[in-house]
Design a protein around this motif. Sequence first.
Motif: not given
Length: 94
Positions: A57-72
């Motif tokens: 759980e220490d490595y979970n990254i919570f984020f919103n769609h507007n923070q996505v720079y690129q979809t690989l």
Amino acid sequence: MSQDIHNTDSLLPVGSVVILKGLDQTIMIYGRMQRQLGKSTLWDYVGCPYPQGFLSEDYNIFFNHNQVYQTLFKGYETETELELREKLVEKFKQ
């Protein structure tokens, strides 16, 4: 209860791999519309480092769609996935 959801019409499927703005680590999405344990903020996504995967759980990254720079890589989409995404969007736009 109304939530401030960011760009839910474009929610990515689970399994998508993205690069976030300002972060060098590649992230794999493994959950959507998530809250950190003990927090009230609702995030569009929770992810983990890629290719390592879930470490703790220490490595979970919570984020919103507007923070996505690129979809690989865009995750697998089935009819069930599309139906669930539609339900998520409707639920959190109320």
